[in-house]
Design an enzyme around this catalytic site. Structure first.
Site, PDB file in Angstrom:
ATOM      1  N   CYS A  86      -3.212 -11.200   6.490  1.00  0.00           N
ATOM      2  CA  CYS A  86      -4.557 -11.438   7.022  1.00  0.00           C
ATOM      3  C   CYS A  86      -5.319 -12.452   6.167  1.00  0.00           C
ATOM      4  O   CYS A  86      -4.982 -13.620   6.172  1.00  0.00           O
ATOM      5  CB  CYS A  86      -5.309 -10.118   7.165  1.00  0.00           C
ATOM      6  SG  CYS A  86      -6.777 -10.253   8.198  1.00  0.00           S
ATOM      7  N   GLU A 124       0.508  -2.863   6.040  1.00  0.00           N
ATOM      8  CA  GLU A 124       0.131  -1.744   5.161  1.00  0.00           C
ATOM      9  C   GLU A 124      -0.698  -0.699   5.897  1.00  0.00           C
ATOM     10  O   GLU A 124      -0.848   0.419   5.431  1.00  0.00           O
ATOM     11  CB  GLU A 124      -0.603  -2.274   3.918  1.00  0.00           C
ATOM     12  CG  GLU A 124      -2.085  -2.584   4.086  1.00  0.00           C
ATOM     13  CD  GLU A 124      -2.368  -3.880   4.824  1.00  0.00           C
ATOM     14  OE1 GLU A 124      -1.416  -4.513   5.325  1.00  0.00           O
ATOM     15  OE2 GLU A 124      -3.557  -4.257   4.912  1.00  0.00           O
ATOM     16  N   HIS A 136      -1.549  -6.258   9.896  1.00  0.00           N
ATOM     17  CA  HIS A 136      -1.581  -5.530   8.622  1.00  0.00           C
ATOM     18  C   HIS A 136      -0.453  -4.509   8.524  1.00  0.00           C
ATOM     19  O   HIS A 136      -0.637  -3.349   8.915  1.00  0.00           O
ATOM     20  CB  HIS A 136      -2.903  -4.772   8.498  1.00  0.00           C
ATOM     21  CG  HIS A 136      -4.082  -5.630   8.200  1.00  0.00           C
ATOM     22  ND1 HIS A 136      -4.499  -5.890   6.911  1.00  0.00           N
ATOM     23  CD2 HIS A 136      -4.937  -6.287   9.009  1.00  0.00           C
ATOM     24  CE1 HIS A 136      -5.569  -6.666   6.945  1.00  0.00           C
ATOM     25  NE2 HIS A 136      -5.851  -6.930   8.204  1.00  0.00           N
TER      26      HIS A 136
END
Lengths: 261, 81
Positions: free
Chosen positions: A90, A209, A207
């Site tokens: 990002c 994560e 993302h």
């Protein structure tokens, strides 16, 4: 667990996905992980550098435009030039673009809105250190959260990216179709993630994560982290083997698909 | 010395914000508006420099920081001094 790889998560003022990334690497993927402050000039011997999401340096002027001048970025440049793995997520992707470590630039989303939602992306190239644990055309469910994720590159650059298979992830629908509606931010060629020509620097808007634990709705993001770990482990193993066979010439530690270096 | 720098998206790059402004102007009845491109404006005060030095410095700053040369172009002028 014996040896693990060592990951470094860079923290800029305004980073806000640094702890999520740290958590997934350390507690989910079980890897040694350290934070790297943006004013430091020491990468602490990490095997992989991650630039996390957020609003580095306020994203003033343009997203990532100021962060790229942080002292740590000079080290990241050197690390990348020496073949080290760098992943930008990002805002981290935006910083890599501004730093010239990846080709292209980001425009404001086509609908002029900050988009925060789960999207589907498919793996277009699974021969990179960041995607090799996945299958070609595998569809992943990973969230995005950004204002400037509308990937742009001039036509010649875009053709080059296609030809060299540098487009690793593309926005798609849940069946892997590249529909107009699935390309929520308006990125050219549905680009959600690109790798540099050498194959060791990847930027992606989604993302991983935030999608690495089933309890959070998707664990598909693990494909990215597992790919990196597998790649680094293989590299370490082959180095050890080579060290035992001194009659063989030293082979570049870069992956084989980088024929043109 | 005071300089003015205008940064805008290259003509080949889609400008969704400019399009939104155009749509609003149309809604307000300004039908003669054909297109809108938007950009950024910087007014920079420099220590007094020779014109030649400014001609070197300003484009350097613009290319390095103020504009992203992949998507943006810039023009500049000396407005004072």
């Amino acid at each position: 667990m014996n040896e693990t790889m060592k990951f470094g998560v860079v923290v800029f003022p305004g980073s806000n996905c640094d702890f999520d990334t740290f958590h997934v690497l350390q507690n989910v993927m079980r890897q040694e992980t350290v934070f790297l402050w943006h004013k430091d000039s020491d990468l602490q011997n990490v095997d992989c550098v991650i630039l996390p999401g957020g609003f580095s340096c306020g994203d003033y002027l343009r997203s990532g435009a100021f962060a790229r001048f942080s002292p740590i970025m000079a080290e990241v440049q050197k690390f990348a030039a020496a073949g080290g793995l760098v992943l930008g997520i990002c805002n981290g992707f935006q910083i890599l673009l501004e730093a010239g470590l990846l080709p292209g630039a980001m425009l404001r989303n086509k609908n002029l809105k900050f988009i925060c939602q789960h999207v589907y992306i498919k793996i277009d190239n699974n021969k990179t250190p960041f995607s090799q644990a996945g299958k070609k055309n595998q569809v992943l469910s990973i969230p995005i959260a950004h204002f400037d994720g509308n990937y742009y590159a001039p036509p010649e650059m875009l053709a080059e990216l296609e030809r060299k298979k540098q487009i690793v992830f593309r926005y798609c629908d849940e069946n892997g179709q590249l529909t107009e509606e699935a390309n929520v931010n308006g990125s050219l060629h549905h680009i959600a993630g690109v790798v540099n020509e050498q194959g060791n620097v990847l930027g992606m808007m989604p993302h991983p994560e935030r999608a690495s634990e089933k309890i959070l709705g998707s664990a598909d993001g693990q494909v990215i982290f597992q790919s990196i770990i597998d790649y680094l482990e293989k590299k370490t193993d082959s180095r050890k083997k080579k060290a035992g066979r001194i009659t063989r010439p030293v082979v570049s530690p870069l992956p084989p698909h980088i024929g043109n270096l | 010395m005071k300089i003015r720098i205008l940064v805008s998206l290259k003509p080949s790059v889609l400008d969704p914000q400019g399009q939104a402004v155009k749509n609003v102007l149309h809604t307000l009845g300004y039908k003669s508006v054909k297109d809108v491109r938007q950009g950024k404006f910087f007014e920079i005060e420099l220590e007094s420099l020779e014109r030649q030095e400014a001609e070197k410095l300003v484009p350097e700053m613009a290319n390095k920081v103020l504009a992203n040369p992949i998507i943006e172009k810039f023009t500049w002028e000396i407005i004072e001094g």
